[in-house]
Write a protein that holds these residues in place. Structure first.
Motif, short mmCIF file in Angstrom:
data_model
loop_
_atom_site.label_atom_id
_atom_site.label_comp_id
_atom_site.label_asym_id
_atom_site.label_seq_id
_atom_site.Cartn_x
_atom_site.Cartn_y
_atom_site.Cartn_z
N GLN A 111 0.87 -1.34 -0.06
CA GLN A 111 0.19 -0.11 -0.04
C GLN A 111 0.92 1.19 -0.01
O GLN A 111 1.87 1.30 0.61
N ARG A 112 0.42 2.23 -0.68
CA ARG A 112 1.14 3.47 -0.66
C ARG A 112 0.38 4.60 -0.67
O ARG A 112 -0.17 5.12 -1.79
N SER A 113 -0.12 5.29 0.35
CA SER A 113 -1.03 6.38 0.38
C SER A 113 -1.00 7.11 2.00
O SER A 113 -0.85 6.16 2.76
N PRO A 114 -0.93 8.45 2.02
CA PRO A 114 -1.25 9.09 3.51
C PRO A 114 -2.52 8.31 4.20
O PRO A 114 -3.60 8.18 3.57
N ILE A 115 -2.37 8.25 5.46
CA ILE A 115 -3.36 7.83 6.27
C ILE A 115 -4.65 8.53 5.91
O ILE A 115 -5.71 8.07 5.91
N ILE A 116 -4.41 9.97 5.85
CA ILE A 116 -5.80 10.79 5.80
C ILE A 116 -6.39 10.58 4.34
O ILE A 116 -7.65 10.78 4.47
N ASP A 117 -5.72 10.01 3.69
CA ASP A 117 -6.45 9.65 2.25
C ASP A 117 -6.72 8.11 1.92
O ASP A 117 -7.15 7.76 0.91
N THR A 118 -6.62 7.44 2.90
CA THR A 118 -6.69 5.83 2.91
C THR A 118 -7.96 5.44 3.25
O THR A 118 -8.31 5.69 4.70
N THR A 119 -9.08 4.99 2.52
CA THR A 119 -10.14 4.55 3.05
C THR A 119 -10.13 3.34 4.06
O THR A 119 -9.19 2.39 3.72
N ILE A 120 -10.85 3.24 4.74
CA ILE A 120 -10.90 2.05 5.86
C ILE A 120 -11.05 0.75 5.09
O ILE A 120 -10.56 -0.28 5.52
N ALA A 121 -11.67 0.93 3.80
CA ALA A 121 -11.77 -0.22 3.01
C ALA A 121 -10.31 -0.83 2.47
O ALA A 121 -10.28 -1.93 2.56
N VAL A 122 -9.51 0.02 2.38
CA VAL A 122 -8.05 -0.44 2.08
C VAL A 122 -7.49 -1.06 3.22
O VAL A 122 -6.69 -2.06 3.14
N ASP A 123 -7.59 -0.32 4.27
CA ASP A 123 -6.84 -0.97 5.65
C ASP A 123 -7.43 -2.47 5.66
O ASP A 123 -6.78 -3.49 6.16
N ARG A 124 -8.85 -2.70 5.68
CA ARG A 124 -9.48 -4.04 5.71
C ARG A 124 -9.12 -4.89 4.90
O ARG A 124 -8.60 -5.98 4.93
N LYS A 125 -8.62 -4.46 3.41
CA LYS A 125 -8.11 -5.37 2.40
C LYS A 125 -6.86 -6.00 2.95
O LYS A 125 -6.45 -7.01 2.53
#
Length: 263
Positions: free
Chosen positions: A93-107
């Motif tokens: 994954q490559r993205s700032p926390i503020i711009d990262t949806t929870i769906a990406v964290d879940r994935k």
């Protein structure tokens, strides 16, 4: 340990570290099971192995955790046993926390952590029954300290260390080994395939990955670590020393990573 006459199951075997590892291990007179989502690409990797007749292709998707038990049973039946499970499959994954949806964290958690845990649990009764087995888990240096724009990836890799340290403790009595492999920058497509904040792929390479260890050089070091049954192996260039710095001073590693060109 020796790979001779062993059965080694590799996930994420269609490209990068998994592909290189499969080709390298095929020189060791062992049997291989290669898994990833794309059957046709796995067949191509199989054709590059020294003895393709000793290689089985077994597609799986780490996100589908409910399928792991029947897939493990299929893998065991192929050659009658599993000796080494190399948990290499995963995404970055490559993205700032503020711009990262929870769906990406879940994935990231579903694939990198829960998928790996589910497959390892599915194989565990077999390892216990034969009173031997070796889990090789491809984590990351990001499982030991963190960096910018990799929050979900760091979280999943840190979780792997917690789980497999417990696995090693609980099943020492069953002669089950655990080796956590922690790559630094390795020149593969991991950055191109990394998810961005909205879940789309990054698609482009970054300089640090491009200038990382050659994947075949990395795999040679990885094989040595597995043979030595190391608990953890930190494989990379200068970045591998971050583990020691973090141990000595969390504040110092913070400052060093802040000053780095890692993005």
């Amino acid at each position: 340990m020796t790979f001779k006459n062993k059965v080694v199951w590799i996930t994420g075997a269609s490209s990068g570290i998994g592909k290189s590892l499969a080709i390298a291990l095929s020189q060791y007179d062992c049997k291989l099971i290669l898994s990833a989502r794309r059957t046709e690409v796995l067949e191509q990797v199989k054709s590059l192995c020294k003895q393709p007749e000793k290689v089985m292709v077994l597609p799986l998707d780490l996100a589908e955790t409910d399928t792991m038990t029947p897939i493990a049973e299929h893998a065991i039946s192929a050659f009658g046993r599993i000796d080494v499970l190399v948990n290499n499959g995963g995404i970055s994954q490559r993205s700032p926390i503020i711009d990262t949806t929870i769906a990406v964290d879940r994935k990231l958690m579903e694939v990198d952590y829960l998928g790996t845990v589910a497959l390892s649990k599915a194989v565990l009764p077999h390892f216990i029954a034969q009173q031997s087995g070796h889990y090789v888990v491809v984590s990351s240096l990001m499982g030991k300290f963190s960096s910018h724009y990799r929050s979900a990836y760091c979280g999943a890799k840190h979780a792997l260390h917690g789980f497999f340290d417990a696995m090693r403790l609980e099943h020492d009595k069953d002669n089950i080994k655990v080796t956590l492999i922690c790559p630094g920058f390795v020149n593969t497509n991991v950055a191109r395939n990394a998810l961005t904040g909205d879940g789309s792929k990054q698609t482009h390479q970054d300089d640090m990955t491009e200038n990382g260890l050659d994947v075949d050089v990395f795999v040679k070091k990885m094989i040595t670590a597995i043979q030595k049954e190391k608990f953890e192996a930190y494989i990379g260039k200068f970045e591998r020393f971050g583990v020691l710095v973090k141990r000595l001073s969390p504040r110092l590693i913070h400052k060093l990573v802040m000053r780095s060109k890692v993005r």
